[in-house]
Write a protein that holds these residues in place. Sequence first.
Motif, PDB file in Angstrom:
ATOM      1  N   ASP A   1      -4.851  -2.042  -5.241  1.00  0.00           N
ATOM      2  CA  ASP A   1      -3.784  -1.150  -5.689  1.00  0.00           C
ATOM      3  C   ASP A   1      -4.252  -0.155  -6.749  1.00  0.00           C
ATOM      4  O   ASP A   1      -3.661   0.918  -6.899  1.00  0.00           O
ATOM      5  N   GLU A   2      -5.301  -0.492  -7.466  1.00  0.00           N
ATOM      6  CA  GLU A   2      -5.768   0.392  -8.535  1.00  0.00           C
ATOM      7  C   GLU A   2      -6.537   1.595  -7.992  1.00  0.00           C
ATOM      8  O   GLU A   2      -6.611   2.632  -8.644  1.00  0.00           O
ATOM      9  N   GLY A   3      -7.110   1.459  -6.811  1.00  0.00           N
ATOM     10  CA  GLY A   3      -7.938   2.533  -6.278  1.00  0.00           C
ATOM     11  C   GLY A   3      -7.250   3.316  -5.184  1.00  0.00           C
ATOM     12  O   GLY A   3      -6.093   3.084  -4.841  1.00  0.00           O
ATOM     13  N   PHE A   4      -7.992   4.283  -4.637  1.00  0.00           N
ATOM     14  CA  PHE A   4      -7.538   4.997  -3.446  1.00  0.00           C
ATOM     15  C   PHE A   4      -8.701   5.404  -2.554  1.00  0.00           C
ATOM     16  O   PHE A   4      -8.495   5.866  -1.443  1.00  0.00           O
ATOM     17  N   LEU A   5      -9.931   5.217  -3.025  1.00  0.00           N
ATOM     18  CA  LEU A   5     -11.115   5.559  -2.237  1.00  0.00           C
ATOM     19  C   LEU A   5     -11.823   4.288  -1.795  1.00  0.00           C
ATOM     20  O   LEU A   5     -12.093   3.408  -2.620  1.00  0.00           O
ATOM     21  N   CYS A   6     -12.100   4.204  -0.516  1.00  0.00           N
ATOM     22  CA  CYS A   6     -12.813   3.043   0.010  1.00  0.00           C
ATOM     23  C   CYS A   6     -13.996   3.525   0.839  1.00  0.00           C
ATOM     24  O   CYS A   6     -14.130   4.712   1.145  1.00  0.00           O
TER      25      CYS A   6
ATOM     26  N   ILE B   1      -9.821   7.759   2.035  1.00  0.00           N
ATOM     27  CA  ILE B   1      -8.742   7.215   1.215  1.00  0.00           C
ATOM     28  C   ILE B   1      -7.976   6.160   2.007  1.00  0.00           C
ATOM     29  O   ILE B   1      -8.017   6.136   3.239  1.00  0.00           O
ATOM     30  N   TYR B   2      -7.295   5.292   1.279  1.00  0.00           N
ATOM     31  CA  TYR B   2      -6.531   4.215   1.896  1.00  0.00           C
ATOM     32  C   TYR B   2      -5.271   3.999   1.081  1.00  0.00           C
ATOM     33  O   TYR B   2      -5.124   4.504  -0.036  1.00  0.00           O
ATOM     34  N   ALA B   3      -4.365   3.225   1.642  1.00  0.00           N
ATOM     35  CA  ALA B   3      -3.182   2.779   0.908  1.00  0.00           C
ATOM     36  C   ALA B   3      -2.871   1.361   1.333  1.00  0.00           C
ATOM     37  O   ALA B   3      -3.086   0.988   2.493  1.00  0.00           O
ATOM     38  N   ARG B   4      -2.368   0.585   0.395  1.00  0.00           N
ATOM     39  CA  ARG B   4      -1.920  -0.775   0.746  1.00  0.00           C
ATOM     40  C   ARG B   4      -0.416  -0.769   0.917  1.00  0.00           C
ATOM     41  O   ARG B   4       0.314  -0.264   0.069  1.00  0.00           O
ATOM     42  N   GLY B   5       0.027  -1.351   2.011  1.00  0.00           N
ATOM     43  CA  GLY B   5       1.444  -1.575   2.242  1.00  0.00           C
ATOM     44  C   GLY B   5       1.638  -3.009   2.669  1.00  0.00           C
ATOM     45  O   GLY B   5       1.321  -3.373   3.808  1.00  0.00           O
TER      46      GLY B   5
ATOM     47  N   LEU C   1       0.100   6.655   1.592  1.00  0.00           N
ATOM     48  CA  LEU C   1      -1.202   7.269   1.326  1.00  0.00           C
ATOM     49  C   LEU C   1      -1.089   8.324   0.222  1.00  0.00           C
ATOM     50  O   LEU C   1      -1.957   8.411  -0.656  1.00  0.00           O
ATOM     51  N   VAL C   2      -0.019   9.125   0.262  1.00  0.00           N
ATOM     52  CA  VAL C   2       0.195  10.099  -0.806  1.00  0.00           C
ATOM     53  C   VAL C   2       0.437   9.382  -2.130  1.00  0.00           C
ATOM     54  O   VAL C   2      -0.124   9.743  -3.173  1.00  0.00           O
ATOM     55  N   GLU C   3       1.254   8.331  -2.106  1.00  0.00           N
ATOM     56  CA  GLU C   3       1.597   7.600  -3.328  1.00  0.00           C
ATOM     57  C   GLU C   3       0.393   6.869  -3.912  1.00  0.00           C
ATOM     58  O   GLU C   3       0.278   6.730  -5.136  1.00  0.00           O
ATOM     59  N   GLN C   4      -0.508   6.367  -3.047  1.00  0.00           N
ATOM     60  CA  GLN C   4      -1.689   5.652  -3.536  1.00  0.00           C
ATOM     61  C   GLN C   4      -2.567   6.589  -4.358  1.00  0.00           C
ATOM     62  O   GLN C   4      -3.144   6.192  -5.364  1.00  0.00           O
TER      63      GLN C   4
END
Length: 202
Positions: A26-31, A47-51, A124-127
């Motif tokens: 949750d702290e990052g956005f680049l993987c 980039i990624y997002a967790r849901g 993804l935008v929110e992450q």
Amino acid sequence: PTPRTRVKRLPQRGSYDREVLNAILDEGFLCHVAFLYEGQARVIPTIYARGGDFLYLHGARANRMLNSMIEPGHDACLSVTHVDALVLARSAFHHSVNYRSAVVYGQAEEVTDPDEKLEALRLLVEQVMAGRSKDVRGPNAAELKQTLVVKLPIAEASAKIRAHGVVDDEADMGLGCWAGLLPIQTRYGPPVPDPALAGEIS
């Protein structure tokens, strides 16, 4: 832990706790994603997002990485790393880095449900920038058609963390060089407005 996720080198740094893993993700956005394409191993940053129990990634319909990830039998490996400090020891051998990392393995699948796809793109935008999705236009029908969204289950994963100070040999303790931690932080700089931005918008 599974045979792929079990931390073998310095196992005391490993964690399989879901809350620890989620906090790192949750702290990052680049993987970085490792995958097979035409029989060759590739690693691509994205980039990624967790849901919930999934990680979402997106790209163009023809994106080779995403299409490879959803091909049956093609497991992918996704990793996220935060570097917190340089560990400067008295000997070159004992220099290290304090870090928090997460690794997720699995078979991805395409997100085809329209509502889930929209939510994934919002996430993804929110992450990347929390609160941004409420200010901008969401994707239209043409943009949705051009975009491939995939999800990777957070089912086979582990974290690895180093979060302590210098470990030096007793014989080196009297050496006359500085030792300790050099913290590293990621910060936002001052915003740079788009030249075409209307004057009343801040």
